[in-house]
Design an enzyme around this catalytic site. Structure first.
Site, mmCIF file in Angstrom:
data_model
loop_
_atom_site.group_PDB
_atom_site.id
_atom_site.type_symbol
_atom_site.label_atom_id
_atom_site.label_comp_id
_atom_site.label_asym_id
_atom_site.label_seq_id
_atom_site.Cartn_x
_atom_site.Cartn_y
_atom_site.Cartn_z
ATOM 1 N N HIS A 124 18.869 21.487 -40.452
ATOM 2 C CA HIS A 124 19.595 21.654 -41.157
ATOM 3 C C HIS A 124 19.586 21.463 -42.523
ATOM 4 O O HIS A 124 20.303 22.135 -43.454
ATOM 5 C CB HIS A 124 20.657 20.239 -40.391
ATOM 6 C CG HIS A 124 22.117 20.099 -40.928
ATOM 7 N ND1 HIS A 124 23.331 20.541 -40.314
ATOM 8 C CD2 HIS A 124 22.544 19.696 -42.927
ATOM 9 C CE1 HIS A 124 24.321 20.075 -41.062
ATOM 10 N NE2 HIS A 124 24.085 19.879 -42.149
ATOM 11 N N GLU A 125 18.617 20.318 -43.198
ATOM 12 C CA GLU A 125 18.573 19.612 -44.235
ATOM 13 C C GLU A 125 17.763 21.379 -45.218
ATOM 14 O O GLU A 125 18.150 21.429 -45.882
ATOM 15 C CB GLU A 125 18.025 18.787 -44.302
ATOM 16 C CG GLU A 125 18.477 17.499 -43.514
ATOM 17 C CD GLU A 125 20.432 17.530 -44.153
ATOM 18 O OE1 GLU A 125 20.236 17.563 -45.088
ATOM 19 O OE2 GLU A 125 20.977 16.834 -43.369
ATOM 20 N N HIS A 170 20.382 23.280 -46.195
ATOM 21 C CA HIS A 170 20.674 23.321 -46.906
ATOM 22 C C HIS A 170 19.850 23.425 -48.668
ATOM 23 O O HIS A 170 20.279 23.881 -49.556
ATOM 24 C CB HIS A 170 21.782 21.278 -47.038
ATOM 25 C CG HIS A 170 22.705 21.392 -46.118
ATOM 26 N ND1 HIS A 170 23.584 22.100 -46.335
ATOM 27 C CD2 HIS A 170 22.585 19.941 -45.647
ATOM 28 C CE1 HIS A 170 24.627 21.521 -45.784
ATOM 29 N NE2 HIS A 170 24.240 20.309 -45.175
#
Length: 223
Positions: A121-122, A125
């Site tokens: 997820h990160e 980003h």
């Protein structure tokens, strides 16, 4: 006191703490401090161990780190220096900051597979930041990256959502979309420029179609 005696004493205090028998308030406070220190150290060691394993062997993590390296201006990028583990005081399992990198919340991670989803997820980003120079205070930018991160990371796969939502409360039909939308709204609500839940819902809806269907850097995803 010998090593064996120290071990016996620790177990005695542990038993006292669990049962409350013969434990003064001072001893309870000391035990809580000692236990917290030991637990944090164990969590930290396990978090870094799992992080290193993922960086070496996870197809998802390896794919994302390779794509980030391809578009990064940092020729000496070292992921082991930009992905750190620490204790967090909120309900998030991780976070990304453009200037510092990725934080993995060692006290919020259930197991190494939860760490894999969180790290994925990160990393999405991070990819978005490098690819499009995201303005994180711009609600549409924020919402779009959150939609992409939840959709592409794997954290909204059927089994993950099944466990997270308490079994059969999870709807199979459009479950992926509902999970992604819910998590994006929650994240946007935390943005200082977001007024309330209704504001977050409106922003997510405005960018939903284009951002949910944008699977870059993947050609497609499997739900």
């Amino acid at each position: 006191m010998s090593k064996e005696d120290k071990g016996i004493e620790w177990w005695r205090r542990t038993f006292q703490y669990k049962t409350g028998l013969g434990l003064t308030s001072e001893l309870k406070a000391q035990y809580e401090s000692d236990y917290s220190t030991i637990l944090n150290k164990k969590q930290c060691i396990q978090c870094y161990k799992d992080r290193d394993w993922m960086l070496s062997y996870s197809p998802m993590i390896r794919f994302m780190t390779q794509r980030i390296k391809q578009i990064s201006k940092d020729d000496d990028l070292k992921f082991d220096e930009k992905i750190i583990c620490d204790v967090c005081d909120n309900t998030k399992s991780g976070g990304y900051h453009p200037d510092f990198g990725i934080l993995l919340c060692q006290n919020r991670l259930r197991d190494k597979w939860h760490l894999e989803d969180t790290l994925s997820h990160e990393l999405i980003h991070w990819y978005d930041q490098l690819k499009w120079e995201v303005d994180w205070l711009n609600l549409k930018h924020h919402a779009c990256s959150e939609i992409r991160a939840s959709n592409l990371s794997g954290e909204c796969r059927f089994w993950q959502e099944f466990k997270r939502r308490g079994g059969f409360t999870f709807k199979i039909a459009k479950g992926q979309q509902e999970c992604v939308k819910r998590r994006a709204i929650l994240s946007v609500m935390g943005n200082p420029n977001c007024k309330d839940k209704e504001h977050a819902e409106r922003i997510v809806e405005e960018v939903w179609e284009s951002c949910f269907n944008d699977t870059r850097p993947f050609e497609q995803i499997y739900k």
